[in-house]
Design a protein around this motif. Structure first.
Motif, PDB file in Angstrom:
ATOM      1  N   GLY A 218       4.000   3.791  11.166  1.00 31.21           N
ATOM      2  CA  GLY A 218       2.591   4.147  11.309  1.00 31.21           C
ATOM      3  C   GLY A 218       2.285   5.473  10.645  1.00 31.21           C
ATOM      4  N   LEU A 219       3.164   6.464  10.869  1.00 25.67           N
ATOM      5  CA  LEU A 219       2.921   7.789  10.293  1.00 25.67           C
ATOM      6  C   LEU A 219       2.987   7.740   8.766  1.00 25.67           C
TER       7      LEU A 219
ATOM      8  N   VAL B 156       0.821  -1.204   0.000  1.00 27.72           N
ATOM      9  CA  VAL B 156       0.000   0.000   0.000  1.00 27.72           C
ATOM     10  C   VAL B 156       0.857   1.257   0.000  1.00 27.72           C
TER      11      VAL B 156
ATOM     12  N   ILE C  30      -2.060   6.748   3.094  1.00 28.78           N
ATOM     13  CA  ILE C  30      -3.451   6.372   2.834  1.00 28.78           C
ATOM     14  C   ILE C  30      -4.347   7.615   2.792  1.00 28.78           C
ATOM     15  N   LEU C  31      -3.988   8.646   3.556  1.00 29.31           N
ATOM     16  CA  LEU C  31      -4.828   9.850   3.557  1.00 29.31           C
ATOM     17  C   LEU C  31      -4.561  10.735   2.345  1.00 29.31           C
ATOM     18  N   PHE C  32      -3.293  10.895   1.989  1.00 28.44           N
ATOM     19  CA  PHE C  32      -2.964  11.922   0.990  1.00 28.44           C
ATOM     20  C   PHE C  32      -2.445  11.372  -0.329  1.00 28.44           C
TER      21      PHE C  32
ATOM     22  N   LEU D 208       2.409   5.220   6.843  1.00 31.47           N
ATOM     23  CA  LEU D 208       1.219   4.528   6.343  1.00 31.47           C
ATOM     24  C   LEU D 208      -0.005   5.444   6.391  1.00 31.47           C
ATOM     25  N   LEU D 209      -0.154   6.152   7.506  1.00 30.07           N
ATOM     26  CA  LEU D 209      -1.322   7.031   7.654  1.00 30.07           C
ATOM     27  C   LEU D 209      -1.289   8.144   6.613  1.00 30.07           C
TER      28      LEU D 209
ATOM     29  N   PRO E 141      -3.318   8.096  -2.071  1.00 28.91           N
ATOM     30  CA  PRO E 141      -3.955   6.773  -2.143  1.00 28.91           C
ATOM     31  C   PRO E 141      -3.302   5.854  -3.166  1.00 28.91           C
TER      32      PRO E 141
END
Lengths: 305, 294
Positions: free
Chosen positions: A263-264, A219, A270-272, A266-267, A274
């Motif tokens: 984690g950051l 991802v 996925i938010l900005f 990945l976050l 895709p």
């Protein structure tokens, strides 16, 4: 040149792991390419790792044959698994395949012949880095050939709208099953290579957190294109090495820092982003073009005044 | 036999609490919130820290639960709301909840370290004086308290969901966000409420689990996370009575499996059950029909 050799020797295991992780990420990607979130890869990798270790250690088979076993056995398991499980959609497919992975792991924990939770140790080191990268290269070549072929378009159609694809006469179940089997073979191959690269396998190396790692590689790199998985695996495998140097500077222990950054990243992706990190250059270009377009009329007005 | 039933009910009440929160968010958003186990873990640490500062556990428990609920609101705002408009929001949401879980675990690891933390001695009464006989088995005050708190929370939740306006709104959104909005429901508020309640329940399960086993570490959520998954699938995704029933069923099954087959088979049962249920009866014990394949 000598410096290069030094770097190579220091980071040998990291370099090998980039390739292994790329294969594992690709095993998730192939299912994602037709819209299926299948998370059985840790289980398939475990089957491949154990099967190949037993093949070289107990059956004295040559390593290439053992690797073949590592790829074929999970692929064979994937067929009876996939037939019922692929009827499930979205999150349910993910849960069922997670369940499968855990059953494999717990089965190995309870299997005394392979030392239960301790796993198999002293596996002969037969996998060299060029073999790992050869496997990656062959996989990438295959996926590159699929892109733009009849197969590739069929997979894309299934990903975008499965009922519509079926209406067009695309046998979506066969395609999805084929991708699950291919993913299983890739994961098994990666498992076989890993077992003979690190000399040991243990069931807990193939738990839920492992398959989460694979998903994160795919991802973060970008699940729309096949090279995204490789880019993600490379980036996230090298990142902890870089962070280990950085940890004393920020005053956070390396373990938590690695988790935090993972984690950051990945976050944020996925938010900005895709479409993953591989879409970053294109996004930046688009932004620059948009800004230029926004400035142009304003500048023109200014010149006229 | 009586002893095993008691132990099973005790374990089952924790599974049920954890799974209730899990399934509530799934029912409303169709998203698997993998950060639920991280909230479970953090709430336990918060309770330990509060008890360490001299608070009574009966005060520390609600405060930790409140903290968990607030953390749920933050999670919803940061990791789920921005994704809601996306077509693949259930896969994207699963991934962003994973990211949130990783971040929370990293913070816990940095603050409390990887070693096992315990509630200070004397948090709950211990020793023979606090035990008594029931159904031919021994029950401790601790076990009884945990079951009582769990049952109390089930009742509160049932009242919230069935008896209040907010609960009706949450159920309306679960049915169809669009129709709910047309009918004047504040969808964002209902979803936030679902997250608050869900995370509070997860936090409560964590504190009770911590009290029960007194072995608290940043990765304590991992095992429960997958067990919780098994419970909500078994109960039927999104079904709250199903989650409670399946939670108790899993607790009892595990206790009997450990007693009769040995400890190493305990987890095999839950995952094999999970897998078989998804393949053979995807709607679970009490789930709505035929929505798993749509």
């Amino acid at each position: 040149m000598e410096q290069l050799t030094d770097i190579y020797l220091t980071y040998q295991s990291t370099i090998g792991y980039i390739g292994i992780n790329a294969l594992l990420a690709l095993s998730i990607y192939v299912s994602l390419s037709c819209g299926q979130l299948a998370l059985g890869s840790a289980g398939f990798a475990a089957i491949g790792a154990y099967a190949s270790a037993l093949a070289t250690m107990k059956a004295d088979l040559p390593f290439p044959v053992a690797l073949l076993v590592a790829a074929l056995l999970p692929a064979l398991v994937a067929v009876p698994l996939g037939l019922p499980v692929l009827r499930l959609k979205g999150v349910f497919l993910a849960i069922a395949t997670i369940g499968f992975g855990e059953v494999v792991r717990l089965g190995l924990v309870n299997w005394d012949y392979v030392n239960g939770a301790q796993g198999i140790v002293a596996i002969p080191q037969k996998a060299s880095i060029w073999m790992i990268y050869l496997a990656v290269a062959v996989t990438l070549f295959l996926l590159w050939r699929v892109r733009g072929s009849k197969w590739g378009f069929a997979l894309e159609a299934i990903r975008e709208d499965e009922p519509a694809a079926r209406t067009m006469g695309i046998p979506s179940t066969q395609y999805k099953l084929a991708m699950l089997v291919l993913g299983a073979a890739l994961a098994g191959l990666a498992g076989g290579l890993e077992a003979h690269f690190t000399f040991m396998v243990a069931p807990n190396g193939f738990g839920f957190s492992r398959v989460v790692d694979m998903l994160v590689f795919a991802v973060v790199g970008g699940a729309q294109v096949f090279w995204g998985a490789v880019a993600g695996a490379a980036f996230l495998t090298v990142l902890p090495e870089a962070l280990r140097e950085l940890a004393p500077l920020v005053g956070i222990e390396p373990g938590p820092l690695r988790l935090l950054v993972n984690g950051l990243v990945l976050l944020l992706v996925i938010l900005f982003l895709p479409a993953g990190l591989v879409s970053l250059p294109r996004r930046l270009r688009e932004r620059r073009a948009a800004r230029k377009a926004a400035r142009a009329p304003a500048g023109g007005a200014g010149a006229a005044a | 036999m009586g002893q095993q039933v008691i132990n099973g009910l005790f374990l089952g009440s924790i599974y049920a609490l954890f799974a209730l929160g899990y399934t509530l968010v799934f029912g409303v958003l169709d998203i698997l919130n993998l950060a639920h186990a991280a909230v479970f873990m953090v709430a336990t640490f918060v309770a330990v820290a509060l008890v360490g500062h001299g608070l009574d556990i009966l005060l520390a428990l609600p405060l930790a639960v409140l903290f968990a609920g607030l953390l749920g609101l933050v999670l919803e705002r940061v990791a789920f709301r921005p994704l809601r408009a996306r077509t693949d929001s259930n896969i994207a949401g699963l991934i962003s909840s994973l990211a949130a879980a990783t971040i929370i675990e990293a913070v816990a690891l940095e603050i409390w370290g990887p070693n096992i933390t315990r509630f200070p001695f004397g948090t709950m009464p211990e020793g023979p004086a606090s035990q008594f006989q029931l159904l031919g088995g021994t029950v401790s005050r601790l076990q009884l308290t945990i079951i009582a708190v769990a049952v109390l929370l089930f009742l509160v939740l049932t009242w919230l969901v069935k008896g209040t306006r907010l609960g009706r709104e949450v159920r309306a959104v679960a049915e169809s966000p669009r129709s709910a909005r047309v009918l004047g429901v504040n969808v964002d508020r209902a979803i936030a409420a679902a997250f608050f309640i869900s995370s509070a329940l997860g936090g409560a399960a964590g504190v009770l689990y911590g009290l029960a086993f007194n072995s608290i570490s940043p990765d304590m959520g991992h095992g429960v996370e997958l067990k919780g998954l098994a419970v909500i699938v078994l109960g039927g995704m999104g079904s709250m009575p199903g989650a409670v029933l399946a939670g108790f069923a899993l607790g009892l099954t595990e206790v009997f499996v450990v007693a009769n087959l040995g400890g190493s088979w305990r987890d095999v049962i839950s995952f094999a059950g999970l897998f078989l249920f998804l393949v053979l009866r995807p709607r679970g014990l009490m789930g709505a029909a035929a929505t798993r394949e749509a």
